[in-house]
Scaffold this motif. Structure first.
Motif, PDB file in Angstrom:
ATOM      1  N   ARG A   6      40.165  51.290  50.195  1.00 52.47           N
ATOM      2  CA  ARG A   6      40.132  52.693  49.758  1.00 52.47           C
ATOM      3  C   ARG A   6      41.511  53.343  49.912  1.00 52.47           C
ATOM      4  N   ARG A   7      42.159  53.049  51.043  1.00 52.78           N
ATOM      5  CA  ARG A   7      43.486  53.612  51.304  1.00 52.78           C
ATOM      6  C   ARG A   7      44.488  53.127  50.260  1.00 52.78           C
ATOM      7  N   LEU A   8      44.425  51.855  49.917  1.00 53.22           N
ATOM      8  CA  LEU A   8      45.345  51.301  48.910  1.00 53.22           C
ATOM      9  C   LEU A   8      45.087  51.921  47.543  1.00 53.22           C
ATOM     10  N   LEU A   9      43.822  51.983  47.158  1.00 50.35           N
ATOM     11  CA  LEU A   9      43.486  52.521  45.830  1.00 50.35           C
ATOM     12  C   LEU A   9      43.869  53.996  45.735  1.00 50.35           C
ATOM     13  N   ASP A  10      43.595  54.744  46.794  1.00 51.10           N
ATOM     14  CA  ASP A  10      43.916  56.171  46.763  1.00 51.10           C
ATOM     15  C   ASP A  10      45.424  56.409  46.698  1.00 51.10           C
ATOM     16  N   ALA A  11      46.201  55.437  47.205  1.00 49.87           N
ATOM     17  CA  ALA A  11      47.664  55.561  47.139  1.00 49.87           C
ATOM     18  C   ALA A  11      48.219  55.098  45.786  1.00 49.87           C
ATOM     19  N   GLY A  12      47.355  54.513  44.947  1.00 49.32           N
ATOM     20  CA  GLY A  12      47.809  54.074  43.630  1.00 49.32           C
ATOM     21  C   GLY A  12      48.247  52.620  43.570  1.00 49.32           C
ATOM     22  N   VAL A  13      47.960  51.836  44.621  1.00 52.25           N
ATOM     23  CA  VAL A  13      48.315  50.415  44.630  1.00 52.25           C
ATOM     24  C   VAL A  13      47.369  49.657  43.694  1.00 52.25           C
ATOM     25  N   THR A  14      47.901  48.678  42.960  1.00 50.32           N
ATOM     26  CA  THR A  14      47.071  47.802  42.142  1.00 50.32           C
ATOM     27  C   THR A  14      46.431  46.761  43.053  1.00 50.32           C
ATOM     28  N   VAL A  15      45.098  46.692  43.026  1.00 53.21           N
ATOM     29  CA  VAL A  15      44.357  45.828  43.954  1.00 53.21           C
ATOM     30  C   VAL A  15      43.634  44.725  43.190  1.00 53.21           C
ATOM     31  N   ALA A  16      43.722  43.504  43.721  1.00 57.86           N
ATOM     32  CA  ALA A  16      42.954  42.371  43.202  1.00 57.86           C
ATOM     33  C   ALA A  16      42.043  41.858  44.308  1.00 57.86           C
ATOM     34  N   LEU A  17      40.989  41.183  43.907  1.00 56.58           N
ATOM     35  CA  LEU A  17      40.106  40.489  44.840  1.00 56.58           C
ATOM     36  C   LEU A  17      40.150  39.002  44.539  1.00 56.58           C
ATOM     37  N   ALA A  18      40.176  38.170  45.585  1.00 55.71           N
ATOM     38  CA  ALA A  18      40.135  36.728  45.400  1.00 55.71           C
ATOM     39  C   ALA A  18      39.370  36.105  46.557  1.00 55.71           C
ATOM     40  N   THR A  19      39.054  34.813  46.429  1.00 54.27           N
ATOM     41  CA  THR A  19      38.177  34.178  47.436  1.00 54.27           C
ATOM     42  C   THR A  19      38.917  33.645  48.649  1.00 54.27           C
TER      43      THR A  19
END
Ligand SMILES: [Zn+2]
Length: 394
Positions: free
Chosen positions: A293-306
């Motif tokens: 949430r902190r990353l997204l709210d700061a505008g960072v591009t987020v990926a998910l991986a296994t």
């Protein structure tokens, strides 16, 4: 040219331009020609095609892009997992157990493991999977790990700097020299990326910088394991070097978050350093999750991986990671699905993956559900009804 119409889609996630971040279309169809998406639009206006799949109102989304996996290894570490669940802490030292087993394995055994895990992931909707070396840790075994990985994926990563192997334990500088010299030379023909585990107990920031710079000079793109077990300079090193992705990002300072946010651009390609979050690792080591949430709210591009690997995250399931991200990392279902598709593509700097728009690679997942929401809403349930990869139904 053969064509395929995927028709009668109730909810289509395109990740294209639209009113919502997932670019959702309803009552839609997708025309595939060869291995590409040729047309996307209302089912009522769908063009004719050689073949047609009627999905009966189901949800369709881009195939998952798993941008972080360690598939070339032998043996497993179930006993270590059990000990951890009984209260022992995770230190990363178990990697050396897998190194011993991997060196002792035949090519055929390693190949069989890669194919088994890749098949397992495909059945769960993963149409692109990055594969790292990192359990050979000598010239011959790193090179063969990448040669075997390259049989299955074009997204291969040289991780000779995973840990310092036991035989170099008291002379890490010599090991860094080996990685930058003969090991890189043997690995580079089979690798697209270079990666370093920059963490206390693995490689410090000076060693990591030196190794990544050698890799860049050899033409490899940079990615990085950083800030998993504690705070440190890894994430900012990734930004400094223009890494495609900094992976884990569990322990970040405000300065780390600002540095990552400063790389985010609206086109998402070329210069963005993605924060790739790997919640399977926190799950399997019973550790605090990264604060998405902190990353997204700061505008960072987020990926998910296994982070699929035998020690700290032995899952190949992107739906499982989506469910964890929503429940444990305060991502919305839409953010998690975007991160597992378009986000993974950006972490690999691929503009042809993770989207279903004309020109994109025809990688589609049909759900046994009316909406992508069910991926988080129905955790642990096998919701992947059909996978189309490179335009070919699997
Ligand atoms: Zn990893």
């Amino acid at each position: 040219m053969s064509s395929l119409l995927v028709d009668n889609i109730g909810e289509l996630v395109t990740n294209g331009v639209g009113a919502d971040p997932l670019g959702i279309r309803r009552k839609a169809a997708v025309l595939v020609e060869e291995d590409r998406v040729a047309w996307v639009g209302p089912a009522a206006y769908a063009p004719a095609a050689d073949h047609r799949i009627d999905v009966g109102g189901a949800a369709v989304l881009p195939g998952f892009v798993d941008s972080h996996a360690h598939l070339v290894f032998a043996g497993d570490r179930a006993a270590e997992f059990a000990a951890r669940m009984a209260g022992e802490p995770y230190t990363g030292g178990g990697i050396r157990t897998t190194v011993g087993a991997t060196r002792a394995a035949t090519d055929g055994e390693l190949r069989a493991t890669v194919r088994r895990l890749r098949g397992e992931a495909l059945r769960q909707g993963t149409t692109t999977m990055e594969i790292k070396s990192g359990y050979g840790l000598n010239v011959a075994d790193e090179a063969r790990s990448l040669r075997i990985a390259a049989e299955t994926s074009s997204e291969t990563t040289f991780l000779g700097a995973h840990v310092v192997p036991a035989e170099y334990a008291d002379r890490p500088d010599d090991y860094v020299g080996l990685v930058c010299g003969p090991m890189l030379a043997a690995a580079a023909p089979h690798a697209k990326w270079i990666d370093v585990f920059c963490e206390r107990g693995a490689f410090d920031v000076d060693h990591a910088r030196a190794i990544l710079a050698c890799g860049q000079a050899a033409g490899l793109g940079v990615r990085l394991h950083a800030n998993q077990l504690g705070p440190g300079p890894g994430a900012r090193l990734g930004v400094e070097l223009g890494a495609a992705s900094v992976d884990h990002c569990t322990h970040l300072s405000d300065a780390d978050v600002d540095a990552l946010a400063g790389t985010a651009h609206t086109d998402g390609f070329g210069t963005t350093t993605v924060a790739t979050l790997l919640p399977g690792a926190e799950f399997s080591t019973r550790s605090p999750y990264p604060d998405a949430r902190r990353l997204l709210d700061a505008g960072v591009t987020v990926a998910l991986a296994t982070d699929c690997n035998p020690g700290s995250s032995y899952t190949s399931s992107m739906p499982f990671c989506i469910a964890l991200a929503v429940r444990e990392m305060r991502m919305t279902p839409a953010e998690a699905v975007w991160a597992a598709t378009a986000g993974g593509a950006r972490a690999l700097r691929r503009d042809d993956l993770g989207v279903l728009t004309p020109g994109a690679r025809a990688d589609l997942v049909v759900l046994d559900a009316p909406s992508y929401l069910h991926l988080a809403y129905r955790p642990g349930v096998p919701l992947i009804r059909q996978v189309i990869r490179n335009g070919v139904p699997q």
